[in-house]
Design a protein around this motif. Structure first.
Motif, PDB file in Angstrom:
ATOM      1  N   ILE A  20       8.030  12.951   3.847  1.00 19.46           N
ATOM      2  CA  ILE A  20       9.052  13.395   2.907  1.00 19.46           C
ATOM      3  C   ILE A  20       8.549  13.433   1.466  1.00 19.46           C
ATOM      4  CG2 ILE A  20      10.066  11.085   2.562  1.00 19.46           C
ATOM      5  CD1 ILE A  20      12.831  12.557   2.474  1.00 19.46           C
ATOM      6  N   PHE A  21       7.643  12.523   1.095  1.00 15.91           N
ATOM      7  CA  PHE A  21       7.174  12.485  -0.291  1.00 15.91           C
ATOM      8  C   PHE A  21       6.189  13.617  -0.580  1.00 15.91           C
ATOM      9  CE2 PHE A  21       8.347   8.080   0.818  1.00 15.91           C
ATOM     10  CZ  PHE A  21       9.452   7.983  -0.022  1.00 15.91           C
ATOM     11  N   VAL A  22       5.411  14.004   0.416  1.00 19.78           N
ATOM     12  CA  VAL A  22       4.516  15.151   0.246  1.00 19.78           C
ATOM     13  C   VAL A  22       5.344  16.423   0.120  1.00 19.78           C
ATOM     14  CG1 VAL A  22       2.627  16.466   1.272  1.00 19.78           C
ATOM     15  CG2 VAL A  22       2.717  13.983   1.571  1.00 19.78           C
TER      16      VAL A  22
ATOM     17  N   ALA B 233      -0.244  15.565 -10.343  1.00 21.43           N
ATOM     18  CA  ALA B 233       0.395  14.485  -9.588  1.00 21.43           C
ATOM     19  C   ALA B 233       0.213  14.696  -8.087  1.00 21.43           C
ATOM     20  CB  ALA B 233       1.877  14.398  -9.941  1.00 21.43           C
ATOM     21  N   LEU B 234       0.366  15.946  -7.628  1.00 24.83           N
ATOM     22  CA  LEU B 234       0.182  16.247  -6.208  1.00 24.83           C
ATOM     23  C   LEU B 234      -1.255  15.989  -5.774  1.00 24.83           C
ATOM     24  CD1 LEU B 234       1.285  17.438  -3.545  1.00 24.83           C
ATOM     25  CD2 LEU B 234       0.646  19.705  -4.406  1.00 24.83           C
ATOM     26  N   SER B 235      -2.224  16.409  -6.600  1.00 26.13           N
ATOM     27  CA  SER B 235      -3.632  16.209  -6.238  1.00 26.13           C
ATOM     28  C   SER B 235      -3.988  14.724  -6.196  1.00 26.13           C
ATOM     29  CB  SER B 235      -4.538  16.954  -7.225  1.00 26.13           C
ATOM     30  OG  SER B 235      -4.447  16.409  -8.531  1.00 26.13           O
ATOM     31  N   LEU B 236      -3.416  13.931  -7.101  1.00 26.74           N
ATOM     32  CA  LEU B 236      -3.683  12.495  -7.083  1.00 26.74           C
ATOM     33  C   LEU B 236      -2.945  11.810  -5.936  1.00 26.74           C
ATOM     34  CD1 LEU B 236      -3.761  11.821 -10.906  1.00 26.74           C
ATOM     35  CD2 LEU B 236      -5.672  11.569  -9.311  1.00 26.74           C
ATOM     36  N   LEU B 237      -1.805  12.367  -5.515  1.00 30.00           N
ATOM     37  CA  LEU B 237      -1.152  11.863  -4.310  1.00 30.00           C
ATOM     38  C   LEU B 237      -2.067  12.067  -3.108  1.00 30.00           C
ATOM     39  CD1 LEU B 237       1.359  10.740  -2.823  1.00 30.00           C
ATOM     40  CD2 LEU B 237       2.184  13.100  -2.650  1.00 30.00           C
TER      41      LEU B 237
ATOM     42  N   LEU C 274       8.206  20.922  -2.703  1.00 31.17           N
ATOM     43  CA  LEU C 274       9.474  21.572  -3.041  1.00 31.17           C
ATOM     44  C   LEU C 274       9.670  21.661  -4.557  1.00 31.17           C
ATOM     45  CD1 LEU C 274      11.787  20.014  -0.303  1.00 31.17           C
ATOM     46  CD2 LEU C 274      11.144  22.419  -0.518  1.00 31.17           C
ATOM     47  N   LEU C 275       9.189  20.663  -5.294  1.00 30.57           N
ATOM     48  CA  LEU C 275       9.267  20.733  -6.758  1.00 30.57           C
ATOM     49  C   LEU C 275       8.484  21.929  -7.280  1.00 30.57           C
ATOM     50  CD1 LEU C 275       8.879  16.996  -7.903  1.00 30.57           C
ATOM     51  CD2 LEU C 275      10.977  18.348  -7.744  1.00 30.57           C
ATOM     52  N   ILE C 276       7.313  22.179  -6.674  1.00 25.25           N
ATOM     53  CA  ILE C 276       6.510  23.340  -7.066  1.00 25.25           C
ATOM     54  C   ILE C 276       7.215  24.627  -6.647  1.00 25.25           C
ATOM     55  CG2 ILE C 276       4.329  24.556  -6.697  1.00 25.25           C
ATOM     56  CD1 ILE C 276       3.037  21.782  -6.246  1.00 25.25           C
ATOM     57  N   CYS C 277       7.751  24.626  -5.439  1.00 21.43           N
ATOM     58  CA  CYS C 277       8.409  25.806  -4.886  1.00 21.43           C
ATOM     59  C   CYS C 277       9.601  26.237  -5.738  1.00 21.43           C
ATOM     60  CB  CYS C 277       8.857  25.496  -3.456  1.00 21.43           C
ATOM     61  SG  CYS C 277       9.605  26.886  -2.592  1.00 21.43           S
TER      62      CYS C 277
ATOM     63  N   ASN D 285       0.815  -1.205   0.000  1.00 20.53           N
ATOM     64  CA  ASN D 285       0.000   0.000   0.000  1.00 20.53           C
ATOM     65  C   ASN D 285       0.856   1.266   0.000  1.00 20.53           C
ATOM     66  OD1 ASN D 285      -2.603  -1.204   0.025  1.00 20.53           O
ATOM     67  ND2 ASN D 285      -2.339  -1.715   2.187  1.00 20.53           N
ATOM     68  N   GLN D 286       2.163   1.103   0.196  1.00 20.08           N
ATOM     69  CA  GLN D 286       3.085   2.244   0.192  1.00 20.08           C
ATOM     70  C   GLN D 286       3.723   2.470  -1.179  1.00 20.08           C
ATOM     71  OE1 GLN D 286       3.972   4.462   2.813  1.00 20.08           O
ATOM     72  NE2 GLN D 286       2.143   3.590   3.755  1.00 20.08           N
ATOM     73  N   PHE D 287       3.456   1.590  -2.134  1.00 20.45           N
ATOM     74  CA  PHE D 287       4.072   1.727  -3.457  1.00 20.45           C
ATOM     75  C   PHE D 287       3.699   3.049  -4.133  1.00 20.45           C
ATOM     76  CE2 PHE D 287       4.465  -3.089  -4.691  1.00 20.45           C
ATOM     77  CZ  PHE D 287       5.223  -3.311  -3.556  1.00 20.45           C
ATOM     78  N   GLY D 288       2.408   3.406  -4.051  1.00 22.77           N
ATOM     79  CA  GLY D 288       1.852   4.483  -4.870  1.00 22.77           C
ATOM     80  C   GLY D 288       2.561   5.808  -4.743  1.00 22.77           C
ATOM     81  N   CYS D 289       2.847   6.253  -3.503  1.00 17.62           N
ATOM     82  CA  CYS D 289       3.449   7.579  -3.322  1.00 17.62           C
ATOM     83  C   CYS D 289       4.842   7.630  -3.918  1.00 17.62           C
ATOM     84  CB  CYS D 289       3.484   7.946  -1.842  1.00 17.62           C
ATOM     85  SG  CYS D 289       4.564   6.927  -0.820  1.00 17.62           S
ATOM     86  N   ARG D 290       5.599   6.548  -3.775  1.00 17.03           N
ATOM     87  CA  ARG D 290       6.954   6.514  -4.315  1.00 17.03           C
ATOM     88  C   ARG D 290       6.923   6.463  -5.846  1.00 17.03           C
ATOM     89  NH1 ARG D 290       6.418   4.630   0.716  1.00 17.03           N
ATOM     90  NH2 ARG D 290       8.241   4.508   2.101  1.00 17.03           N
ATOM     91  N   MET D 291       5.966   5.737  -6.391  1.00 21.21           N
ATOM     92  CA  MET D 291       5.883   5.593  -7.842  1.00 21.21           C
ATOM     93  C   MET D 291       5.433   6.879  -8.523  1.00 21.21           C
ATOM     94  SD  MET D 291       4.412   1.707  -8.205  1.00 21.21           S
ATOM     95  CE  MET D 291       5.503   0.297  -7.924  1.00 21.21           C
TER      96      MET D 291
END
Length: 394
Positions: free
Chosen positions: A369-371, A353-357, A376-379, A158-164
């Motif tokens: 860290i993934f959020v 991608a952020l909204s689907l996360l 930070l990518l947006i920033c 269940n943790q795969f999604g955020c990393r992928m």
């Protein structure tokens, strides 16, 4: 002869530091048999990275407001953990990971190409390694043997999604630097989809497939409409369903939408009970929450079946109450305020991608860290664009 080294122009050292940080946070090696030593080794490397980048960062004597508030977010979590006598150790390590990421991004923002390529190589390595592990240990073939735990990528399928989704959006951004990264994007996407399909992590699979479909649509108007739709659904679901917990089971309208329209179990596989007990725990300490809590705390304060609230925002409330939630909302608002309009296609993809996360996080809790990586990518997107322009002009 001047032997002074300009530390901001280093490339190999910060690339290796970023690679180590992403691998250490994306992989959960102690969940895999025989990998405990490797897990300790990665922990030691992350601490070394932290000490080095902290030394560089302090020498600058300046920090951006968003970086300062983000660091305060995790320092407060440590303080709240100490006050409540909860998991200070994990809180400190979470601070080390996040502050290392924040400081690396801030200090080397002038060379975002270097950092993002290192991130992409690290995320890709983790995704491919996890896929190789799944193929080597095919317990998923026998339904009765399917176990959620023991995977390198997060320790739990269940943790795969955020990393992928972080890996995929990083690869898409790296296409701005060179189209050669398309040769990684195609196999990366295939491996992500196949991996999620094998372990039947359907929420993550659905969100990633939806992201890819919208990504391939050239129209900016359609992408904006899709983004607005996803954000609206997330907000409605969070406030109308998640925060109501088991209360939705007695609501005829909710039952119709969830069971008849969505075709889902009204309890979302007993998640409504976890959401309700999570909110009840928050009501007992609404101002500062409980700090960084562990499995023992969850089993004591919440329902025993399944660990954690299975919702990101409830988890923030548990970790730091209204104080931490208000700080998170402020950081989020300041990051979004930095978006220059009209947003280009890559920024729209990043926001999607952020909204689907966040859609995935309606049902799961992912590491902070993934959020913050996405934020930070947006920033630093202006610096990313500048780095891509300088690359194309070379």
């Amino acid at each position: 002869m001047n032997l002074k080294i300009d530390l901001k122009k280093l490339t190999l050292v910060p690339s290796c530091m970023m690679f180590v940080l992403i691998v250490a946070t994306a992989l959960t090696l102690n969940a895999v048999d025989g990998m405990q030593t490797a897990s300790y080794a990665m922990l030691a490397l992350v601490i070394v990275d932290f000490v080095f980048i902290l030394f560089l960062y302090v020498r600058e004597h300046k920090v951006s407001l968003i970086s300062f508030l983000s660091l305060m977010f995790f320092l407060l979590m440590i303080v709240f953990s100490a006050i409540n006598g909860t998991n200070v150790k994990d809180g400190i390590f979470c601070f080390i990971e996040l502050s290392s990421l924040i400081m690396l991004m801030e200090y080397y923002k002038g060379n975002m190409k270097m950092l993002l390529v290192a991130c992409l190589v690290a995320f890709s390595f983790c995704v491919y390694l996890n896929f190789a592990y799944i193929l080597k240990n095919p317990s998923w073939v026998i339904a009765a043997d399917k176990d959620a735990h023991g995977y390198p990528l997060g320790g739990n399928y269940n943790q795969f999604g955020c990393r992928m989704i972080c890996a995929i959006i990083t690869n898409i951004i790296c296409l701005k630097f060179s189209k050669k990264w398309l040769f990684n994007l195609i196999p990366l996407v295939l491996v992500c989809i196949v991996s999620l399909g094998i372990v039947a992590s359907m929420t993550s699979l659905g969100c990633i497939v939806l992201f890819l479909i919208i990504y391939l649509i050239p129209s900016a108007k359609i992408k904006k409409l899709a983004l607005a739709s996803v954000v609206t659904i997330v907000l409605l679901f969070q406030f109308a369903i998640v925060f109501n917990g088991n209360g939705i089971e007695n609501n005829d309208a909710a039952r119709y939408i969830v069971e008849d329209v969505m075709g889902k179990d009204i309890t979302f596989t007993k998640r409504t009970e976890k959401w309700e007990t999570g909110m009840n725990a928050f009501y007992q300490s609404p101002v500062i929450g409980y700090g960084m809590v562990d499995e023992k705390w969850y089993l004591t304060h919440m329902v025993s079946e399944g660990v954690g609230p299975h919702n990101y925002l409830i988890n923030v409330l548990i970790n730091g109450g209204i104080v931490l939630m208000a700080l998170f909302v402020l950081i989020f608002a300041l990051v979004l305020k930095k978006i220059k309009r009209p947003a280009d296609s890559t920024m729209l993809n990043l926001l999607l991608a952020l909204s689907l996360l966040f859609t995935m996080m309606l049902m799961e809790v992912y590491p902070y860290i993934f959020v913050f990586y996405m934020l930070l990518l947006i920033c630093y997107y202006p610096e990313i664009k500048a780095s891509s322009i300088s690359t194309s002009s070379e």
